[in-house]
Scaffold this active site. Sequence first.
Site, short mmCIF file in Angstrom:
data_model
loop_
_atom_site.label_atom_id
_atom_site.label_comp_id
_atom_site.label_asym_id
_atom_site.label_seq_id
_atom_site.Cartn_x
_atom_site.Cartn_y
_atom_site.Cartn_z
N GLY A 12 0.83 -1.22 0.00
CA GLY A 12 0.00 0.00 0.00
C GLY A 12 0.85 1.26 0.00
O GLY A 12 0.53 2.24 0.67
N ASN A 89 0.95 -2.53 5.40
CA ASN A 89 0.31 -1.21 5.54
C ASN A 89 -1.00 -1.08 4.76
O ASN A 89 -1.86 -0.30 5.14
CB ASN A 89 1.30 -0.13 5.09
CG ASN A 89 0.63 1.20 4.86
OD1 ASN A 89 0.35 1.95 5.81
ND2 ASN A 89 0.31 1.51 3.60
N TYR A 154 -14.00 -2.17 10.04
CA TYR A 154 -12.62 -1.67 10.15
C TYR A 154 -12.05 -1.96 11.54
O TYR A 154 -10.92 -2.44 11.67
CB TYR A 154 -12.63 -0.16 9.87
CG TYR A 154 -11.28 0.49 9.83
CD1 TYR A 154 -10.45 0.38 8.70
CD2 TYR A 154 -10.81 1.24 10.91
CE1 TYR A 154 -9.21 1.00 8.66
CE2 TYR A 154 -9.58 1.86 10.87
CZ TYR A 154 -8.78 1.74 9.75
OH TYR A 154 -7.55 2.35 9.71
N ALA A 156 -12.97 -4.23 13.69
CA ALA A 156 -12.77 -5.68 13.87
C ALA A 156 -11.53 -6.14 13.12
O ALA A 156 -10.75 -6.96 13.62
CB ALA A 156 -14.01 -6.44 13.37
N LYS A 158 -8.85 -4.40 12.42
CA LYS A 158 -7.62 -3.90 13.06
C LYS A 158 -7.39 -4.58 14.41
O LYS A 158 -6.23 -4.80 14.79
CB LYS A 158 -7.68 -2.38 13.21
CG LYS A 158 -7.68 -1.64 11.85
CD LYS A 158 -6.42 -1.91 11.05
CE LYS A 158 -6.30 -1.02 9.82
NZ LYS A 158 -5.08 -1.27 9.04
#
Length: 246
Positions: A12, A89, A154, A156, A158
């Site tokens: 990324g 990333n 998001y 969950a 992370k």
Amino acid sequence: MELKDKVALVTGAAQGIGKTIALKLAANGADVAISDLNMEKLNETAKEIIDLGRKAIAIKANVADSKDAEAMVEETINKFGALHILINNAGITRDGLILRMKEEDWDAVLSVNLKGVFNCTKAAVKYMSKQRHGRIVNIASIVGEMGNAGQANYSASKAGVIGLTKTVAREFASRDITCNAVAPGFIETLMTQALSEKVREELAKQIPMGKLGAPEDVANAVLFLAGSGGDYITGQVINVNGGMYM
Ligand SMILES: NC(=O)c1ccc[n+]([C@@H]2O[C@H](COP(=O)([O-])OP(=O)(O)OC[C@H]3O[C@@H](n4cnc5c(N)ncnc54)[C@H](O)[C@@H]3O)[C@@H](O)[C@H]2O)c1
């Protein structure tokens, strides 16, 4: 030149935090393989790495696809002869309150943010285990620690990245492979520029340091963990959030 003779791979890296990390590692001596879906911007990052006097390769790879992840690691090792540092990333958001969140938005975020980290890590540790050395840094988020209304998928993903980080740390510690997470708070990138001025002002009020962070703040923590500063640190979550979550 903390990272002289080291080879790093950053996913990324076409823009935002990933790009800043790739340039930071290169500025500190590493040759850097970078990957993304956006090749136009990724090639610009590669050019900037080369301008710093380091080698770079830009690889088109969807981290959510295990075949792409394997090919990306293979190409890095074929071109540079080693892989010492992996920075997971790449990430996306598809925000919405739970009652309105579509199943496909849940799946997309979990596929990129969590399965993507698994895919790239699995491909890299195969090689790093034989090499008996590796430094893996996963970009998690404050939201994976605190939760955030509108970000069920998001947060969950992370939180999952943090659990995965600790397991990788335990499974590979004996091979001198460390795995840590950096959990940024709210950082000035295109991802957060999508927020309205009002939301940004409200956010800043919740941050003891009174401002959003910069991609550079995250890259500094990653450099520390990827370099000799991180030699005896594994399975940790380093918060880079201006004190928003302690
Ligand atoms: N910006 C913030 O405030 C913030 C806070 C906490 C965590 N993070 C995390 O930091 C990381 C970088 O965020 P950013 O703000 O720079 O975002 P960004 O959207 O600017 O950059 C993300 C990059 O990942 C790439 N990408 C997306 N899906 C991909 C896929 N399937 N395969 C390969 N590449 C893919 C995109 O093309 C883009 O270049 C993400 O993991 C994000 O969740 C950001």
